[in-house]
Motif scaffolding. Structure first.
Motif, PDB file in Angstrom:
ATOM      1  N   TYR A 106       6.947-145.987 -63.736  1.00  0.00           N
ATOM      2  CA  TYR A 106       5.571-146.330 -64.076  1.00  0.00           C
ATOM      3  C   TYR A 106       5.073-145.533 -65.280  1.00  0.00           C
ATOM      4  CZ  TYR A 106       0.555-147.216 -63.316  1.00  0.00           C
ATOM      5  OH  TYR A 106      -0.767-147.583 -63.457  1.00  0.00           O
ATOM      6  N   ILE A 107       5.502-144.270 -65.386  1.00  0.00           N
ATOM      7  CA  ILE A 107       5.059-143.450 -66.522  1.00  0.00           C
ATOM      8  C   ILE A 107       6.046-143.504 -67.683  1.00  0.00           C
ATOM      9  CG2 ILE A 107       3.616-141.939 -65.125  1.00  0.00           C
ATOM     10  CD1 ILE A 107       5.838-139.811 -65.281  1.00  0.00           C
ATOM     11  N   GLY A 108       7.050-144.387 -67.582  1.00  0.00           N
ATOM     12  CA  GLY A 108       7.946-144.632 -68.706  1.00  0.00           C
ATOM     13  C   GLY A 108       9.208-143.802 -68.742  1.00  0.00           C
ATOM     14  N   LEU A 109       9.634-143.253 -67.616  1.00  0.00           N
ATOM     15  CA  LEU A 109      10.864-142.451 -67.562  1.00  0.00           C
ATOM     16  C   LEU A 109      11.900-143.124 -66.674  1.00  0.00           C
ATOM     17  CD1 LEU A 109       9.325-138.889 -67.056  1.00  0.00           C
ATOM     18  CD2 LEU A 109      10.070-139.923 -69.191  1.00  0.00           C
ATOM     19  N   LYS A 110      13.138-142.967 -67.073  1.00  0.00           N
ATOM     20  CA  LYS A 110      14.232-143.489 -66.246  1.00  0.00           C
ATOM     21  C   LYS A 110      14.976-142.370 -65.533  1.00  0.00           C
ATOM     22  CE  LYS A 110      14.992-147.648 -68.938  1.00  0.00           C
ATOM     23  NZ  LYS A 110      14.663-148.759 -68.127  1.00  0.00           N
ATOM     24  N   THR A 111      15.030-141.206 -66.161  1.00  0.00           N
ATOM     25  CA  THR A 111      15.747-140.075 -65.582  1.00  0.00           C
ATOM     26  C   THR A 111      14.927-138.800 -65.755  1.00  0.00           C
ATOM     27  OG1 THR A 111      16.882-139.583 -67.652  1.00  0.00           O
ATOM     28  CG2 THR A 111      18.003-141.085 -66.122  1.00  0.00           C
ATOM     29  N   PHE A 112      15.376-137.762 -65.083  1.00  0.00           N
ATOM     30  CA  PHE A 112      14.752-136.455 -65.232  1.00  0.00           C
ATOM     31  C   PHE A 112      15.803-135.379 -64.981  1.00  0.00           C
ATOM     32  CE2 PHE A 112      14.470-137.259 -60.734  1.00  0.00           C
ATOM     33  CZ  PHE A 112      14.633-136.019 -60.132  1.00  0.00           C
ATOM     34  N   THR A 113      15.528-134.200 -65.480  1.00  0.00           N
ATOM     35  CA  THR A 113      16.411-133.056 -65.241  1.00  0.00           C
ATOM     36  C   THR A 113      15.876-132.229 -64.088  1.00  0.00           C
ATOM     37  OG1 THR A 113      16.938-133.011 -67.590  1.00  0.00           O
ATOM     38  CG2 THR A 113      17.497-131.055 -66.329  1.00  0.00           C
ATOM     39  N   VAL A 114      14.589-131.885 -64.169  1.00  0.00           N
ATOM     40  CA  VAL A 114      13.931-131.093 -63.127  1.00  0.00           C
ATOM     41  C   VAL A 114      12.495-131.576 -62.984  1.00  0.00           C
ATOM     42  CG1 VAL A 114      13.146-128.779 -62.460  1.00  0.00           C
ATOM     43  CG2 VAL A 114      15.332-129.044 -63.631  1.00  0.00           C
ATOM     44  N   ILE A 115      12.022-131.581 -61.748  1.00  0.00           N
ATOM     45  CA  ILE A 115      10.618-131.856 -61.470  1.00  0.00           C
ATOM     46  C   ILE A 115      10.100-130.686 -60.648  1.00  0.00           C
ATOM     47  CG2 ILE A 115       8.997-133.305 -60.194  1.00  0.00           C
ATOM     48  CD1 ILE A 115      10.682-135.693 -60.874  1.00  0.00           C
ATOM     49  N   THR A 116       8.952-130.169 -61.033  1.00  0.00           N
ATOM     50  CA  THR A 116       8.293-129.174 -60.190  1.00  0.00           C
ATOM     51  C   THR A 116       7.047-129.814 -59.609  1.00  0.00           C
ATOM     52  OG1 THR A 116       7.064-128.225 -62.035  1.00  0.00           O
ATOM     53  CG2 THR A 116       9.146-127.182 -61.471  1.00  0.00           C
ATOM     54  N   ILE A 117       6.850-129.564 -58.344  1.00  0.00           N
ATOM     55  CA  ILE A 117       5.711-130.108 -57.621  1.00  0.00           C
ATOM     56  C   ILE A 117       4.891-128.919 -57.154  1.00  0.00           C
ATOM     57  CG2 ILE A 117       4.998-131.469 -55.628  1.00  0.00           C
ATOM     58  CD1 ILE A 117       7.891-132.773 -55.940  1.00  0.00           C
ATOM     59  N   GLU A 118       3.679-128.834 -57.646  1.00  0.00           N
ATOM     60  CA  GLU A 118       2.810-127.721 -57.288  1.00  0.00           C
ATOM     61  C   GLU A 118       1.801-128.169 -56.254  1.00  0.00           C
ATOM     62  OE1 GLU A 118       1.299-125.472 -60.631  1.00  0.00           O
ATOM     63  OE2 GLU A 118       3.047-126.064 -61.821  1.00  0.00           O
ATOM     64  N   SER A 119       1.638-127.305 -55.274  1.00  0.00           N
ATOM     65  CA  SER A 119       0.643-127.552 -54.238  1.00  0.00           C
ATOM     66  C   SER A 119      -0.065-126.233 -53.972  1.00  0.00           C
ATOM     67  CB  SER A 119       1.319-128.098 -52.977  1.00  0.00           C
ATOM     68  OG  SER A 119       2.218-127.158 -52.454  1.00  0.00           O
ATOM     69  N   ALA A 120      -0.840-126.170 -52.942  1.00  0.00           N
ATOM     70  CA  ALA A 120      -1.626-124.981 -52.638  1.00  0.00           C
ATOM     71  C   ALA A 120      -0.719-123.764 -52.428  1.00  0.00           C
ATOM     72  CB  ALA A 120      -2.485-125.229 -51.411  1.00  0.00           C
ATOM     73  N   GLY A 121      -0.468-123.028 -53.518  1.00  0.00           N
ATOM     74  CA  GLY A 121       0.308-121.802 -53.421  1.00  0.00           C
ATOM     75  C   GLY A 121       1.818-121.972 -53.351  1.00  0.00           C
ATOM     76  N   VAL A 122       2.306-123.185 -53.425  1.00  0.00           N
ATOM     77  CA  VAL A 122       3.745-123.444 -53.307  1.00  0.00           C
ATOM     78  C   VAL A 122       4.198-124.288 -54.484  1.00  0.00           C
ATOM     79  CG1 VAL A 122       5.537-124.518 -51.888  1.00  0.00           C
ATOM     80  CG2 VAL A 122       3.610-123.392 -50.776  1.00  0.00           C
ATOM     81  N   THR A 123       5.368-123.941 -55.026  1.00  0.00           N
ATOM     82  CA  THR A 123       5.978-124.765 -56.061  1.00  0.00           C
ATOM     83  C   THR A 123       7.356-125.189 -55.563  1.00  0.00           C
ATOM     84  OG1 THR A 123       4.820-123.598 -57.810  1.00  0.00           O
ATOM     85  CG2 THR A 123       6.766-124.847 -58.453  1.00  0.00           C
ATOM     86  N   VAL A 124       7.600-126.483 -55.579  1.00  0.00           N
ATOM     87  CA  VAL A 124       8.878-127.044 -55.156  1.00  0.00           C
ATOM     88  C   VAL A 124       9.583-127.551 -56.400  1.00  0.00           C
ATOM     89  CG1 VAL A 124      10.003-128.829 -53.776  1.00  0.00           C
ATOM     90  CG2 VAL A 124       7.937-127.715 -52.916  1.00  0.00           C
ATOM     91  N   GLU A 125      10.829-127.134 -56.585  1.00  0.00           N
ATOM     92  CA  GLU A 125      11.618-127.581 -57.733  1.00  0.00           C
ATOM     93  C   GLU A 125      12.661-128.573 -57.239  1.00  0.00           C
ATOM     94  OE1 GLU A 125      14.627-125.281 -60.481  1.00  0.00           O
ATOM     95  OE2 GLU A 125      12.547-124.750 -61.003  1.00  0.00           O
ATOM     96  N   ILE A 126      12.676-129.724 -57.885  1.00  0.00           N
ATOM     97  CA  ILE A 126      13.553-130.814 -57.459  1.00  0.00           C
ATOM     98  C   ILE A 126      14.477-131.204 -58.610  1.00  0.00           C
ATOM     99  CG2 ILE A 126      13.613-133.213 -56.642  1.00  0.00           C
ATOM    100  CD1 ILE A 126      12.377-131.314 -54.624  1.00  0.00           C
ATOM    101  N   THR A 127      15.757-131.344 -58.292  1.00  0.00           N
ATOM    102  CA  THR A 127      16.732-131.887 -59.244  1.00  0.00           C
ATOM    103  C   THR A 127      17.220-133.215 -58.681  1.00  0.00           C
ATOM    104  OG1 THR A 127      18.500-130.622 -58.165  1.00  0.00           O
ATOM    105  CG2 THR A 127      17.447-129.607 -60.093  1.00  0.00           C
TER     106      THR A 127
END
Length: 177
Positions: A106-127
């Protein structure tokens, strides 16, 4: 004489048995009004409308905000997902969400290397190797109930991964292509 009596008795029995074998509708008077409806009209269940938004930052591009309205355009799906706890898998729940792969498209990407998801005091790193594309996404409902402000309106769901790969109250998604 016995033969006549038996024949007469058989004829009488046949007449009575044929007379009793009528069609029930044939002796029922016709209805003058429409028959009553025996089934109720189908119930329509409407999901609660949850208004939410999450900021998405793709490194090197202009940030965007994804909302519940964007989710409707992307196409929400129901996924069944469970948190893995050591060697055990906790009970599964059904989440209404947008899949990560659909959000990226939807935002125009087909692939990614890393995604970080930030929430209340926690950061999740996804490959890419740490997700199941068909069961990882951003949810706003669980088991038919809307997530609430106390737990966060948007939850990162990552099926069959431990709690450090899940996040409540998602506020920012950062994508490195």
């Amino acid at each position: 004489m016995k033969t006549r009596m038996v024949l007469l008795l058989m004829a009488a029995l046949m007449t009575l048995s044929v007379a009793g074998c009528g069609d029930a509708e044939a002796i029922t008077p016709p209805q003058t009004t429409a028959p009553a409806q025996t089934t109720a009209p189908p119930l329509t269940t409407q999901e609660p409308q949850v208004q939410w938004s999450v900021n998405v930052q793709v490194i090197g591009k202009t940030p965007v905000t994804i909302t519940h309205e964007d989710a409707a355009k992307i196409g929400p799906v129901d996924i069944v997902a469970a948190i893995k706890d050591g060697n055990n898998v906790l009970p599964a729940h059904t989440f209404k969400c947008i899949l990560l792969v659909d959000l990226l498209e939807y935002i125009g990407l087909k692939t990614f290397t890393v995604i970080t998801i930030e929430s209340a005091g926690v950061t999740v790193e996804i490959t890419p190797d740490r997700i199941d594309a068909a069961a990882a996404g951003f949810a706003w409902m669980v088991d038919g109930e809307a997530l609430n402000a106390s737990t966060g309106l948007v939850k990162w769901v990552n099926h069959n991964r431990g709690p450090k790969h899940w996040a409540d109250n998602v506020t920012l998604i950062t994508v490195i292509e």
